[in-house]
Design an enzyme around this catalytic site. Structure first.
Site, PDB file in Angstrom:
ATOM      1  N   ARG A 103     -10.913   0.046  14.193  1.00 21.58           N
ATOM      2  CA  ARG A 103     -10.682   0.775  12.942  1.00 21.58           C
ATOM      3  C   ARG A 103     -11.640   0.205  11.898  1.00 21.58           C
ATOM      4  NH1 ARG A 103      -4.709   1.271  10.187  1.00 21.58           N
ATOM      5  NH2 ARG A 103      -5.063  -0.949   9.928  1.00 21.58           N
ATOM      6  N   LYS A 137       0.842  -1.204   0.000  1.00 23.35           N
ATOM      7  CA  LYS A 137       0.000   0.000   0.000  1.00 23.35           C
ATOM      8  C   LYS A 137       0.879   1.256   0.000  1.00 23.35           C
ATOM      9  CE  LYS A 137      -0.339  -0.321   5.044  1.00 23.35           C
ATOM     10  NZ  LYS A 137      -1.151  -0.892   6.144  1.00 23.35           N
ATOM     11  N   TYR A 151      16.959  29.052  10.265  1.00 25.35           N
ATOM     12  CA  TYR A 151      15.786  29.817  10.715  1.00 25.35           C
ATOM     13  C   TYR A 151      15.709  29.910  12.236  1.00 25.35           C
ATOM     14  CZ  TYR A 151      13.543  29.808   6.098  1.00 25.35           C
ATOM     15  OH  TYR A 151      13.237  30.016   4.780  1.00 25.35           O
ATOM     16  N   MET A 168      12.864  23.844   3.933  1.00 23.94           N
ATOM     17  CA  MET A 168      12.089  23.123   2.913  1.00 23.94           C
ATOM     18  C   MET A 168      12.972  22.299   1.983  1.00 23.94           C
ATOM     19  SD  MET A 168       9.413  24.545   0.063  1.00 23.94           S
ATOM     20  CE  MET A 168       8.213  25.176   1.223  1.00 23.94           C
TER      21      MET A 168
HETATM   22  C1  LIG Z   1      -0.441  -1.824   6.818  1.00 28.93           C
HETATM   23  C2  LIG Z   1      -1.042  -3.110   7.207  1.00 28.93           C
HETATM   24  C3  LIG Z   1      -0.239  -4.260   7.286  1.00 28.93           C
HETATM   25  C4  LIG Z   1       1.255  -4.225   7.190  1.00 28.93           C
HETATM   26  O1  LIG Z   1       1.770  -3.730   8.408  1.00 28.93           O
HETATM   27  P1  LIG Z   1       3.338  -3.620   8.694  1.00 28.93           P
HETATM   28  O2  LIG Z   1       3.397  -3.171  10.096  1.00 28.93           O
HETATM   29  O3  LIG Z   1       3.860  -2.607   7.753  1.00 28.93           O
HETATM   30  O4  LIG Z   1       3.920  -4.960   8.462  1.00 28.93           O
HETATM   31  C5  LIG Z   1      -0.883  -5.463   7.505  1.00 28.93           C
HETATM   32  N1  LIG Z   1      -2.231  -5.523   7.675  1.00 28.93           N
HETATM   33  C6  LIG Z   1      -3.009  -4.431   7.633  1.00 28.93           C
HETATM   34  C7  LIG Z   1      -4.483  -4.573   7.844  1.00 28.93           C
HETATM   35  C8  LIG Z   1      -2.451  -3.190   7.422  1.00 28.93           C
HETATM   36  O5  LIG Z   1      -3.232  -2.095   7.416  1.00 28.93           O
END
Ligand SMILES: *Cc1c(COP(=O)(O)O)cnc(C)c1O
Length: 385
Positions: free
Chosen positions: A146, A49, A268, A327
């Site tokens: 969630r 992802k 800065y 930046m």
């Molecule tokens: C992002 C995610 C993972 C992977 O998690 P990592 O900690 O990066 O290994 C697995 N399962 C779900 C549901 C996730 O949202």
């Protein structure tokens, strides 16, 4: 004329880059093989992802597919569509699930929705009555709050004799809230809840563990694991040495080296005052490149917590950041590096094999995941095989 010819000759973009990112696909594949082995009798999937945690879903997805991964997880249907050409016959799960308007992307790319709520379930059930056997996964919330059906809702679904026979989940899954902390009792609690759900969905594969859970041993593995961060070389479990190979190396060029006197200030807010005459390397990476401003020294309350400050690596030396990250640039103290060893135009490593990604994250009060997914696209990228 000769000079101009030389000057206009094509230069390799990577060697000319102001800032550059190397993604070691061989290390990525090694890390996947490592997670597959640690997963024991379970298959290891691959979570790609957010553009493979910022490192490029096409190259990373393709490499993981070549290494043998056949179960991929993305967040959105569009990410699934980007991955599909690089993972032709793999199963691609979409973690945010399915909602009206996304059907064409799902069906056109053979994506498997991870049903995330009762509404999504009703929507998909109605669809699957028309479609016949289209695979889906069921997300079950065992304590994260969630996404997913509650444990009770999932148990009812498993026993629901009236559900359409075309409705055919291929995976039931849940997600650990405290996987990074193996001693946390939450892990066992979620495991016990998930075991009940897994047993109720007889004949359907189960998945509980992201990277962290893979390290908790066979009880947590079920049929399929879902490693993400560990594939990219990040820390999955806190407080233990990270066994993964680094995958991403971020480097940026020194634009100039300036001499400054004790008592002068840097960057800065004039927030850092030099305590000695210094040589300062002005490096071409800043928060617009994902080099998070929170990693600055003075002015950030974190610094009072004793976490070491941000460092870079150049010519065999670890050099501290001075003053605020801006930046496009950051300033490092190279006073202790021999003058002949470091020059304008040289690259410094911001993270990679000499500076751990997670140390950079800690210095900014965050996690490696955020550093990677903040990288942006200004770096010139190179993929190593
Ligand atoms: C992002 C995610 C993972 C992977 O998690 P990592 O900690 O990066 O290994 C697995 N399962 C779900 C549901 C996730 O949202």
């Amino acid at each position: 004329m000769d000079d101009i010819d030389d000057f206009t000759e094509e230069t390799d973009a990577f060697d000319a880059a102001t800032a550059r990112l190397t993604v070691d696909l061989a290390a990525l594949c090694d890390n996947w093989a490592d997670m597959a082995e640690r997963s024991g009798s379970a298959r290891a999937g691959a979570v790609v992802k957010a553009d493979a945690y910022g490192l490029g879903i096409e190259d990373c997805g393709g490499a993981l597919y070549a290494a043998g991964a056949r179960d991929f997880f993305v967040a959105t249907p569009d990410e699934g569509a980007s991955l599909r050409p690089y993972a032709p016959d793999a199963r691609i799960y979409v973690l945010s699930g399915i909602w009206p308007g996304t059907e064409a992307t799902f069906f056109g790319n053979d994506l498997v929705p991870v049903i995330a709520s009762e509404e999504q379930l009703a929507f998909f059930m109605a669809l699957s009555a028309e479609l016949g056997d289209y695979p889906c996964a069921i997300q079950v919330d065992t304590g994260f709050n969630r996404l997913g059906l509650s444990v009770d809702e999932a148990m009812m679904l498993a026993d629901d004799a009236s559900r359409p026979s075309s409705f055919s989940p291929v995976l039931v899954m849940s997600h650990l809230a405290c996987g990074d902390d193996p001693a946390n009792p939450m892990n066992r609690k979620q495991l016990e809840s998930f075991r009940a759900v897994s047993a109720a969905f007889e004949g359907v594969e189960s998945s509980l563990s992201s990277s962290a859970g893979v390290f908790h041993g066979p009880d947590f593995h079920f049929d399929l694991t879902r490693p993400g961060i560990a594939l990219y070389g990040g820390e999955a479990v806190s407080g233990v040495a990270n066994p993964m190979r680094p995958v991403a190396t971020a480097e940026a060029r020194i634009l100039t080296i300036r001499h400054a006197k004790a008592g002068e200030t840097v960057s800065y807010g004039a927030a850092h005052t030099l305590t000695r005459d210094s040589r300062l390397a002005v490096v071409a990476a800043g928060y617009a490149d994902g080099y998070l401003r929170a990693g600055s020294g003075a002015g950030v309350p974190l610094r009072t917590t004793g976490i070491p400050g941000q460092m870079a690596f150049v010519a065999g030396h670890h050099v501290p950041l001075l003053g605020r990250i801006t930046m496009d640039m950051s300033i490092f103290d190279v006073t202790d590096v021999p003058e002949t060893a470091v020059r304008a135009g040289d690259y410094v490593e911001l993270f990679g094999s000499n500076i751990a990604l997670d140390d950079v994250a800690r210095a900014a009060g965050t996690i490696g995941y955020e550093v990677l997914t903040s990288l942006g696209l200004r770096h010139e990228r190179r993929y190593l095989f």
